[in-house]
Write a protein that holds these residues in place. Structure first.
Motif, PDB file in Angstrom:
ATOM      1  N   SER A  32      -6.179  10.211  14.808  1.00 54.67           N
ATOM      2  CA  SER A  32      -6.872   8.981  15.173  1.00 54.67           C
ATOM      3  C   SER A  32      -7.546   8.360  13.953  1.00 54.67           C
ATOM      4  O   SER A  32      -7.466   7.157  13.738  1.00 54.67           O
ATOM      5  N   MET A  33      -8.207   9.173  13.142  1.00 58.14           N
ATOM      6  CA  MET A  33      -8.854   8.668  11.938  1.00 58.14           C
ATOM      7  C   MET A  33      -7.821   8.079  10.985  1.00 58.14           C
ATOM      8  O   MET A  33      -8.042   7.031  10.386  1.00 58.14           O
ATOM      9  N   ALA A  34      -6.698   8.755  10.855  1.00 60.96           N
ATOM     10  CA  ALA A  34      -5.643   8.268   9.957  1.00 60.96           C
ATOM     11  C   ALA A  34      -5.112   6.922  10.438  1.00 60.96           C
ATOM     12  O   ALA A  34      -4.818   6.043   9.637  1.00 60.96           O
ATOM     13  N   GLN A  35      -5.014   6.759  11.743  1.00 60.30           N
ATOM     14  CA  GLN A  35      -4.491   5.507  12.280  1.00 60.30           C
ATOM     15  C   GLN A  35      -5.491   4.368  12.162  1.00 60.30           C
ATOM     16  O   GLN A  35      -5.121   3.205  12.126  1.00 60.30           O
ATOM     17  N   GLN A  36      -6.789   4.696  12.088  1.00 58.61           N
ATOM     18  CA  GLN A  36      -7.816   3.669  11.998  1.00 58.61           C
ATOM     19  C   GLN A  36      -8.020   3.179  10.567  1.00 58.61           C
ATOM     20  O   GLN A  36      -8.545   2.093  10.356  1.00 58.61           O
ATOM     21  N   THR A  37      -7.651   3.969   9.611  1.00 55.99           N
ATOM     22  CA  THR A  37      -7.872   3.596   8.222  1.00 55.99           C
ATOM     23  C   THR A  37      -6.602   2.991   7.636  1.00 55.99           C
ATOM     24  O   THR A  37      -5.503   3.308   8.056  1.00 55.99           O
ATOM     25  N   LYS A  38      -6.787   2.156   6.663  1.00 52.47           N
ATOM     26  CA  LYS A  38      -5.637   1.575   5.977  1.00 52.47           C
ATOM     27  C   LYS A  38      -5.286   2.363   4.729  1.00 52.47           C
ATOM     28  O   LYS A  38      -4.221   2.179   4.159  1.00 52.47           O
ATOM     29  N   ALA A  39      -6.188   3.228   4.300  1.00 54.19           N
ATOM     30  CA  ALA A  39      -5.964   3.993   3.077  1.00 54.19           C
ATOM     31  C   ALA A  39      -4.801   4.961   3.271  1.00 54.19           C
ATOM     32  O   ALA A  39      -4.620   5.534   4.344  1.00 54.19           O
ATOM     33  N   GLY A  40      -4.008   5.110   2.237  1.00 55.80           N
ATOM     34  CA  GLY A  40      -2.883   6.036   2.302  1.00 55.80           C
ATOM     35  C   GLY A  40      -2.007   5.903   1.082  1.00 55.80           C
ATOM     36  O   GLY A  40      -2.415   5.338   0.063  1.00 55.80           O
ATOM     37  N   HIS A  41      -0.825   6.420   1.183  1.00 62.26           N
ATOM     38  CA  HIS A  41       0.137   6.402   0.083  1.00 62.26           C
ATOM     39  C   HIS A  41       1.337   5.534   0.434  1.00 62.26           C
ATOM     40  O   HIS A  41       1.852   5.604   1.547  1.00 62.26           O
ATOM     41  N   ILE A  58      11.119   2.401   0.448  1.00 59.53           N
ATOM     42  CA  ILE A  58       9.720   2.097   0.185  1.00 59.53           C
ATOM     43  C   ILE A  58       9.010   2.249   1.518  1.00 59.53           C
ATOM     44  O   ILE A  58       9.239   1.467   2.450  1.00 59.53           O
ATOM     45  N   GLY A  59       8.207   3.280   1.631  1.00 64.24           N
ATOM     46  CA  GLY A  59       7.534   3.562   2.894  1.00 64.24           C
ATOM     47  C   GLY A  59       6.083   3.907   2.651  1.00 64.24           C
ATOM     48  O   GLY A  59       5.595   3.868   1.530  1.00 64.24           O
ATOM     49  N   MET A  60       5.393   4.267   3.728  1.00 62.41           N
ATOM     50  CA  MET A  60       3.993   4.638   3.586  1.00 62.41           C
ATOM     51  C   MET A  60       3.636   5.765   4.535  1.00 62.41           C
ATOM     52  O   MET A  60       4.322   6.002   5.534  1.00 62.41           O
ATOM     53  N   THR A  61       2.584   6.473   4.168  1.00 61.24           N
ATOM     54  CA  THR A  61       2.059   7.525   5.020  1.00 61.24           C
ATOM     55  C   THR A  61       0.551   7.586   4.828  1.00 61.24           C
ATOM     56  O   THR A  61       0.051   7.334   3.731  1.00 61.24           O
ATOM     57  N   ARG A  62      -0.130   7.924   5.889  1.00 55.02           N
ATOM     58  CA  ARG A  62      -1.576   8.131   5.805  1.00 55.02           C
ATOM     59  C   ARG A  62      -1.899   9.621   5.857  1.00 55.02           C
ATOM     60  O   ARG A  62      -3.056  10.002   5.963  1.00 55.02           O
ATOM     61  N   ARG A  63      -0.886  10.441   5.797  1.00 58.83           N
ATOM     62  CA  ARG A  63      -1.106  11.885   5.869  1.00 58.83           C
ATOM     63  C   ARG A  63      -1.891  12.365   4.659  1.00 58.83           C
ATOM     64  O   ARG A  63      -1.741  11.836   3.559  1.00 58.83           O
ATOM     65  N   ALA A  86       7.675   7.429  -7.085  1.00 63.51           N
ATOM     66  CA  ALA A  86       6.270   7.044  -7.176  1.00 63.51           C
ATOM     67  C   ALA A  86       5.574   7.379  -5.872  1.00 63.51           C
ATOM     68  O   ALA A  86       6.154   7.251  -4.792  1.00 63.51           O
ATOM     69  N   MET A  87       4.326   7.816  -6.010  1.00 60.09           N
ATOM     70  CA  MET A  87       3.454   8.064  -4.860  1.00 60.09           C
ATOM     71  C   MET A  87       2.171   7.301  -5.186  1.00 60.09           C
ATOM     72  O   MET A  87       1.412   7.681  -6.070  1.00 60.09           O
ATOM     73  N   ILE A  88       1.967   6.186  -4.496  1.00 60.84           N
ATOM     74  CA  ILE A  88       0.924   5.233  -4.853  1.00 60.84           C
ATOM     75  C   ILE A  88      -0.224   5.321  -3.847  1.00 60.84           C
ATOM     76  O   ILE A  88      -0.056   4.958  -2.674  1.00 60.84           O
ATOM     77  N   TRP A  89      -1.391   5.790  -4.296  1.00 58.85           N
ATOM     78  CA  TRP A  89      -2.571   5.812  -3.434  1.00 58.85           C
ATOM     79  C   TRP A  89      -3.185   4.415  -3.440  1.00 58.85           C
ATOM     80  O   TRP A  89      -3.343   3.799  -4.488  1.00 58.85           O
ATOM     81  N   THR A  90      -3.506   3.917  -2.245  1.00 56.69           N
ATOM     82  CA  THR A  90      -4.124   2.600  -2.150  1.00 56.69           C
ATOM     83  C   THR A  90      -5.033   2.548  -0.934  1.00 56.69           C
ATOM     84  O   THR A  90      -4.820   3.272   0.046  1.00 56.69           O
ATOM     85  N   ASP A  91      -6.034   1.700  -1.007  1.00 52.87           N
ATOM     86  CA  ASP A  91      -6.945   1.508   0.118  1.00 52.87           C
ATOM     87  C   ASP A  91      -6.302   0.710   1.248  1.00 52.87           C
ATOM     88  O   ASP A  91      -6.821   0.672   2.357  1.00 52.87           O
ATOM     89  N   ALA A  93      -2.605   0.750   2.365  1.00 53.69           N
ATOM     90  CA  ALA A  93      -1.196   1.154   2.320  1.00 53.69           C
ATOM     91  C   ALA A  93      -0.307   0.228   3.155  1.00 53.69           C
ATOM     92  O   ALA A  93       0.751  -0.189   2.679  1.00 53.69           O
ATOM     93  N   PRO A  94      -0.704  -0.135   4.391  1.00 56.53           N
ATOM     94  CA  PRO A  94       0.172  -1.046   5.150  1.00 56.53           C
ATOM     95  C   PRO A  94       0.364  -2.387   4.445  1.00 56.53           C
ATOM     96  O   PRO A  94       1.452  -2.958   4.468  1.00 56.53           O
ATOM     97  N   GLY A  95      -0.698  -2.880   3.808  1.00 58.85           N
ATOM     98  CA  GLY A  95      -0.600  -4.157   3.106  1.00 58.85           C
ATOM     99  C   GLY A  95       0.317  -4.085   1.904  1.00 58.85           C
ATOM    100  O   GLY A  95       1.153  -4.980   1.693  1.00 58.85           O
ATOM    101  N   LEU A  96       0.189  -3.032   1.102  1.00 61.11           N
ATOM    102  CA  LEU A  96       1.055  -2.874  -0.074  1.00 61.11           C
ATOM    103  C   LEU A  96       2.502  -2.675   0.353  1.00 61.11           C
ATOM    104  O   LEU A  96       3.409  -3.291  -0.204  1.00 61.11           O
ATOM    105  N   GLU A  97       2.719  -1.845   1.352  1.00 62.13           N
ATOM    106  CA  GLU A  97       4.074  -1.616   1.830  1.00 62.13           C
ATOM    107  C   GLU A  97       4.703  -2.929   2.310  1.00 62.13           C
ATOM    108  O   GLU A  97       5.828  -3.266   1.941  1.00 62.13           O
TER     109      GLU A  97
END
Length: 194
Positions: A32-41, A58-63, A86-91, A93-97
């Motif tokens: 639930s916390m992972a789904q609420q945050t946008k931060a991820g890779h 080009i995908g993303m994960t909040r894991r 590349a594994m890109i950490w960003t605040d 992730a959905p926006g960058l993806e």
């Protein structure tokens, strides 16, 4: 003694069930916390043996462990594991993806299903777009594709040496036999014969 053992086992079972329920609740909270945050890779991966050169996902994960997602993608559905470029950490992730998908929409491999995140583009173009966003990222430009390249080398050696090909075939047959799981009926027959 049987009643004592039974009570002991029931108590242990109750404790294990409580622990399982607690673990499932922790997992749900983390999810639930992972789904609420946008931060991820956001990841850029390839699978040369499965899709060829210059095809990248080009995908993303909040894991918390993003490589778990990469390993999951490489399990069973493709013959070779993915290479991470590349594994890109960003605040966000959905926006960058989404931004990267939009940049490369014309190069999307699957023109029918936009949820398939594979793009026929060179890696330097992806890198350039990421760097234009001011993100510092460590890149691996060449795909190791170790299992794929090793498979090609084995095939070439087998083409040149029929005895080696025969030995490989015997090895594969033995491996298949070792991996065979008895059917339910076979298991019942084995039980009945004892």
């Amino acid at each position: 003694a049987n009643e004592e053992q039974r009570a002991k086992y029931e108590a242990e079972l109750q404790l294990l069930q409580e622990r399982l329920a607690e673990a499932e609740q922790r997992n749900q909270r983390a999810l639930s916390m992972a789904q609420q945050t946008k931060a991820g890779h956001v990841y850029v991966i390839s699978n040369v043996g499965s899709f060829g050169e210059n095809v990248y996902k080009i995908g993303m994960t909040r894991r918390l462990e993003p490589m778990d997602r990469i390993r999951e993608l490489g399990d069973a559905s493709v013959p070779f594991p993915f290479d991470v470029h590349a594994m890109i950490w960003t605040d966000d992730a959905p926006g960058l993806e989404a931004a990267l998908h939009k940049e490369f929409v014309r190069a999307q491999i699957n023109k029918v299903n936009p949820r398939k995140e594979f793009f026929g583009v060179d890696l330097t173009s992806i890198r350039r777009r990421v760097e234009q966003r001011g993100l510092e990222v460590s890149w691996t430009l060449a795909a190791a594709a170790a299992e794929y390249r090793e498979s090609l080398a084995i095939e070439q050696r087998m083409q040149a040496d029929p005895e080696l090909a025969d030995a490989w075939m015997r090895q594969q047959a033995a491996a298949e036999t070792d991996m065979a799981v008895p059917s339910e009926a076979e298991g019942e027959l084995a039980t009945l014969s004892h």
